[in-house]
Design a protein around this motif. Structure first.
Motif, PDB file in Angstrom:
ATOM      1  N   GLU A   1      63.753  79.377  89.159  1.00 34.46           N
ATOM      2  CA  GLU A   1      63.551  79.997  87.849  1.00 34.46           C
ATOM      3  C   GLU A   1      64.311  81.311  87.751  1.00 34.46           C
ATOM      4  O   GLU A   1      64.940  81.602  86.719  1.00 34.46           O
ATOM      5  CB  GLU A   1      62.060  80.217  87.601  1.00 34.46           C
ATOM      6  CG  GLU A   1      61.734  80.649  86.167  1.00 34.46           C
ATOM      7  CD  GLU A   1      60.250  80.554  85.890  1.00 34.46           C
ATOM      8  OE1 GLU A   1      59.862  79.696  85.078  1.00 34.46           O
ATOM      9  OE2 GLU A   1      59.477  81.342  86.494  1.00 34.46           O
TER      10      GLU A   1
ATOM     11  N   GLN B   1      65.001  71.877  81.849  1.00 33.58           N
ATOM     12  CA  GLN B   1      64.531  72.999  82.658  1.00 33.58           C
ATOM     13  C   GLN B   1      65.448  74.216  82.570  1.00 33.58           C
ATOM     14  O   GLN B   1      65.158  75.248  83.167  1.00 33.58           O
ATOM     15  CB  GLN B   1      64.396  72.549  84.119  1.00 33.58           C
ATOM     16  CG  GLN B   1      63.317  71.489  84.299  1.00 33.58           C
ATOM     17  CD  GLN B   1      63.289  70.904  85.694  1.00 33.58           C
ATOM     18  OE1 GLN B   1      64.026  71.337  86.578  1.00 33.58           O
ATOM     19  NE2 GLN B   1      62.443  69.906  85.895  1.00 33.58           N
TER      20      GLN B   1
ATOM     21  N   TRP C   1      60.220  76.734  93.479  1.00 32.53           N
ATOM     22  CA  TRP C   1      60.476  76.668  92.041  1.00 32.53           C
ATOM     23  C   TRP C   1      60.653  78.039  91.421  1.00 32.53           C
ATOM     24  O   TRP C   1      61.412  78.215  90.455  1.00 32.53           O
ATOM     25  CB  TRP C   1      59.358  75.895  91.340  1.00 32.53           C
ATOM     26  CG  TRP C   1      58.029  76.610  91.240  1.00 32.53           C
ATOM     27  CD1 TRP C   1      56.974  76.510  92.085  1.00 32.53           C
ATOM     28  CD2 TRP C   1      57.632  77.532  90.222  1.00 32.53           C
ATOM     29  NE1 TRP C   1      55.934  77.314  91.688  1.00 32.53           N
ATOM     30  CE2 TRP C   1      56.314  77.948  90.533  1.00 32.53           C
ATOM     31  CE3 TRP C   1      58.249  78.051  89.080  1.00 32.53           C
ATOM     32  CZ2 TRP C   1      55.609  78.861  89.746  1.00 32.53           C
ATOM     33  CZ3 TRP C   1      57.536  78.952  88.296  1.00 32.53           C
ATOM     34  CH2 TRP C   1      56.229  79.354  88.627  1.00 32.53           C
TER      35      TRP C   1
END
Length: 235
Positions: free
Chosen positions: A12, A98, A8
């Protein structure tokens, strides 16, 4: 670049410089003597090969789609149209939350086209987001190559018979099957579809040389890559 090969934190960091995401769409359904996963396999592979040099993330292919007409063939599950459309909208809501803003759906199954309406209507309600829908097998570049090699290219024919969709030890018939009427087929009861199609192929040769099918593949990869790189219009 497969998103499942990232953690993750890497995603990002990716979102700090890029907001594109490729979402392959497939279907688990009969393909005569080929793998039941043909549409999923091809949608994901063409996406990964196209996006790799561009450094764009690719989701795992959604394996289930809309294929009610093949219900009489074991191993061919289908979703309802409203379920499928809702699933795509849910994915977009979640991923946009997101930080992703540009979504390319690379579709590997013609029956999934009702999903396009859901995707396009979602975009209309979300300023700053873009969606694209590309049926990779139907692109102009792919169709030119197919027409030059053998225009009798259909479901479960040579057109989908790649080294990565074949099953070990399964021989393909040598004859050329007469083409079925797809429009008529989709109006039939699933049992009548099976009676009409028999082994499931919609017609044409079951296989051609790897040299032929790899020409089709290269055209498909190049076309998807062009959409990823330049298909978004003015920013």
């Amino acid at each position: 670049m497969r998103i499942e090969d990232c953690n993750w934190m890497q995603v990002e960091r990716y979102l700090e410089h890029d907001d594109r995401l490729v979402i392959p769409l497939g279907s688990i359904e009969q393909h005569a003597y080929l793998s039941l996963g043909v549409d999923r396999i091809l949608a994901e592979r063409v996406s990964v090969e196209a996006a790799g040099p561009l450094g764009v993330l690719v989701m795992p292919a959604l394996p289930y789609g809309l294929t009610p007409y093949f219900a009489a063939y074991p191993g061919s599950p289908t979703l309802r149209v409203e379920t499928y459309q809702g699933l795509l909208r849910d994915l977009l809501d979640s991923l946009a939350g997101q930080g992703f803003r540009r979504f390319l759906f690379v579709n590997g199954h013609g029956g999934n086209d009702p999903g396009r309406d859901a995707v396009e209507s979602w975009e209309g309600k979300h300023d700053g987001c873009r969606t694209l829908w590309h049926n990779w097998w139907a692109g102009a570049r792919v169709r030119r190559v197919v027409a030059a090699i053998d225009p009798d290219a259909s479901h479960a024919s040579w057109f989908e018979n790649f080294p990565w969709t074949r099953l070990p030890g399964v021989e393909q018939p040598l004859e050329k099957k007469p083409l079925a009427d797809v429009t008529t087929m989709r109006e039939l009861d699933p049992r009548d579809v099976r009676e009409l199609l028999g082994d499931g192929s919609l017609g044409g040769l079951y296989e051609r040389s790897d040299a032929d099918v790899l020409q089709v593949w290269e055209a498909g990869v190049a076309e998807v890559r062009e959409v990823i790189a330049n298909g978004w219009g003015p920013s």
